[in-house]
Design a protein around this motif. Structure first.
Motif, PDB file in Angstrom:
ATOM      1  N   ILE A   1       0.838  -1.202   0.000  1.00  7.82           N
ATOM      2  CA  ILE A   1       0.000   0.000   0.000  1.00  7.82           C
ATOM      3  C   ILE A   1       0.874   1.253   0.000  1.00  7.82           C
ATOM      4  O   ILE A   1       0.631   2.197  -0.762  1.00  7.82           O
ATOM      5  N   GLU A   2       1.908   1.268   0.825  1.00  7.24           N
ATOM      6  CA  GLU A   2       2.798   2.436   0.869  1.00  7.24           C
ATOM      7  C   GLU A   2       3.505   2.633  -0.467  1.00  7.24           C
ATOM      8  O   GLU A   2       3.664   3.757  -0.929  1.00  7.24           O
ATOM      9  N   GLU A   3       3.897   1.535  -1.109  1.00  2.28           N
ATOM     10  CA  GLU A   3       4.521   1.625  -2.437  1.00  2.28           C
ATOM     11  C   GLU A   3       3.523   2.163  -3.462  1.00  2.28           C
ATOM     12  O   GLU A   3       3.867   3.014  -4.288  1.00  2.28           O
ATOM     13  N   ALA A   4       2.293   1.692  -3.410  1.00  2.00           N
ATOM     14  CA  ALA A   4       1.257   2.186  -4.329  1.00  2.00           C
ATOM     15  C   ALA A   4       1.051   3.687  -4.130  1.00  2.00           C
ATOM     16  O   ALA A   4       0.926   4.438  -5.103  1.00  2.00           O
ATOM     17  N   ARG A   5       1.032   4.124  -2.889  1.00  5.73           N
ATOM     18  CA  ARG A   5       0.864   5.562  -2.610  1.00  5.73           C
ATOM     19  C   ARG A   5       2.067   6.356  -3.118  1.00  5.73           C
ATOM     20  O   ARG A   5       1.915   7.429  -3.679  1.00  5.73           O
ATOM     21  N   ARG A   6       3.268   5.793  -2.929  1.00  4.76           N
ATOM     22  CA  ARG A   6       4.480   6.460  -3.405  1.00  4.76           C
ATOM     23  C   ARG A   6       4.426   6.646  -4.926  1.00  4.76           C
ATOM     24  O   ARG A   6       4.852   7.664  -5.456  1.00  4.76           O
ATOM     25  N   LEU A   7       3.861   5.662  -5.612  1.00  2.00           N
ATOM     26  CA  LEU A   7       3.738   5.725  -7.065  1.00  2.00           C
ATOM     27  C   LEU A   7       2.553   6.565  -7.526  1.00  2.00           C
ATOM     28  O   LEU A   7       2.344   6.754  -8.720  1.00  2.00           O
ATOM     29  N   GLY A   8       1.754   7.034  -6.578  1.00  5.45           N
ATOM     30  CA  GLY A   8       0.601   7.858  -6.925  1.00  5.45           C
ATOM     31  C   GLY A   8      -0.576   7.069  -7.477  1.00  5.45           C
ATOM     32  O   GLY A   8      -1.407   7.615  -8.188  1.00  5.45           O
ATOM     33  N   LEU A   9      -0.645   5.785  -7.154  1.00  2.00           N
ATOM     34  CA  LEU A   9      -1.739   4.949  -7.633  1.00  2.00           C
ATOM     35  C   LEU A   9      -3.000   5.168  -6.802  1.00  2.00           C
ATOM     36  O   LEU A   9      -2.915   5.492  -5.618  1.00  2.00           O
ATOM     37  N   GLN A  10      -4.125   4.981  -7.426  1.00  2.00           N
ATOM     38  CA  GLN A  10      -5.420   5.070  -6.748  1.00  2.00           C
ATOM     39  C   GLN A  10      -5.672   3.755  -6.024  1.00  2.00           C
ATOM     40  O   GLN A  10      -5.606   2.696  -6.635  1.00  2.00           O
TER      41      GLN A  10
ATOM     42  N   ALA B   1      -1.280  -4.107  -4.917  1.00  2.00           N
ATOM     43  CA  ALA B   1      -1.690  -4.631  -3.610  1.00  2.00           C
ATOM     44  C   ALA B   1      -2.916  -5.495  -3.730  1.00  2.00           C
ATOM     45  O   ALA B   1      -2.987  -6.579  -3.162  1.00  2.00           O
ATOM     46  N   ALA B   2      -3.904  -5.045  -4.493  1.00  2.00           N
ATOM     47  CA  ALA B   2      -5.156  -5.779  -4.574  1.00  2.00           C
ATOM     48  C   ALA B   2      -4.978  -7.144  -5.224  1.00  2.00           C
ATOM     49  O   ALA B   2      -5.598  -8.110  -4.805  1.00  2.00           O
ATOM     50  N   ALA B   3      -4.113  -7.237  -6.212  1.00  2.00           N
ATOM     51  CA  ALA B   3      -3.901  -8.523  -6.876  1.00  2.00           C
ATOM     52  C   ALA B   3      -3.344  -9.541  -5.896  1.00  2.00           C
ATOM     53  O   ALA B   3      -3.739 -10.700  -5.900  1.00  2.00           O
ATOM     54  N   LEU B   4      -2.454  -9.097  -5.032  1.00  2.00           N
ATOM     55  CA  LEU B   4      -1.901 -10.019  -4.061  1.00  2.00           C
ATOM     56  C   LEU B   4      -2.983 -10.498  -3.091  1.00  2.00           C
ATOM     57  O   LEU B   4      -3.090 -11.670  -2.789  1.00  2.00           O
ATOM     58  N   THR B   5      -3.804  -9.568  -2.639  1.00  2.00           N
ATOM     59  CA  THR B   5      -4.869  -9.924  -1.721  1.00  2.00           C
ATOM     60  C   THR B   5      -5.846 -10.891  -2.362  1.00  2.00           C
ATOM     61  O   THR B   5      -6.184 -11.923  -1.792  1.00  2.00           O
ATOM     62  N   LEU B   6      -6.300 -10.577  -3.581  1.00  2.00           N
ATOM     63  CA  LEU B   6      -7.274 -11.435  -4.254  1.00  2.00           C
ATOM     64  C   LEU B   6      -6.698 -12.791  -4.598  1.00  2.00           C
ATOM     65  O   LEU B   6      -7.339 -13.815  -4.431  1.00  2.00           O
ATOM     66  N   SER B   7      -5.452 -12.816  -5.079  1.00  2.00           N
ATOM     67  CA  SER B   7      -4.886 -14.083  -5.510  1.00  2.00           C
ATOM     68  C   SER B   7      -4.627 -15.018  -4.348  1.00  2.00           C
ATOM     69  O   SER B   7      -4.573 -16.219  -4.509  1.00  2.00           O
TER      70      SER B   7
END
Length: 183
Positions: A34-43, A174-180
């Motif tokens: 999640i922190e990496e996604a935020r760093r990359l500016g992802l929604q 992040a979501a792909a890891l959670t779902l998979s």
């Protein structure tokens, strides 16, 4: 993984009210994603069970009182309720969609949905497959962008839609890891 807010206790105590066989090391890895996604500016995106968008959300400080009710099949999976509670506790904004909206967002055809079968478990597995494909595509694009940066070539000139891809992909890192992993 030890929770700094509750010294001597792991995140299982905050998430589930006590230790669990599967542990909580995954949660620390998820927070890093999640922190990496935020760093990359992802929604950030939270995917709910079919037709249950925004249902089943529990406040962080109440999670440990829910016990097995976390897995009541309302809105989210049990561990996913902990993820959403943590996002809210951090004040992180996220987009909410249900599984069907997710499939539509990522362009799965009706044929793909038909092949998922009639059970919720089969549908979740199909969505996890789509999420994994999106996750892999994001990693490929990120590697390409990193390579362009290394070569000092402006990605903007070559990949104008790169931001669109990032926005649509949301936090599928992040979501792909959670779902998979079926949480």
């Amino acid at each position: 993984a030890e929770n700094d807010e509750t010294p001597g206790q792991c995140y299982c105590h905050s998430l589930y009210g006590g230790g669990k066989d599967w542990g909580c090391a995954w949660f620390q890895a998820w927070m890093g994603n999640i922190e990496e996604a935020r760093r990359l500016g992802l929604q950030l995106v939270v995917i709910f069970l079919p037709q249950q968008r925004k249902l089943g959300v529990v406040k962080w400080h109440l999670l440990n009182r829910e016990g097995n009710n976390l897995w009541n099949k309302v809105g989210l999976g049990g561990s996913q309720k902990g993820e959403v509670a943590w996002l809210q506790k951090q004040g992180y904004t996220f987009m909410s969609m249900d599984v069907e909206q997710c499939i539509t967002c990522f362009g799965a055809s009706d044929e793909t949905v038909e092949k998922t079968g009639k059970t919720a478990r089969q549908k979740r597995r199909a969505v996890a497959g789509v999420a994994k494909d999106v996750h892999n595509a994001i990693e490929d694009v990120q590697a390409l962008l990193d390579g362009l940066n290394d070569m000092e070539i402006g990605a903007e000139s070559l990949f104008a839609p790169a931001d669109d891809l990032r926005n649509c992909s949301c936090t599928f890192r992040a979501a792909a890891l959670t779902l998979s992993q079926g949480r």
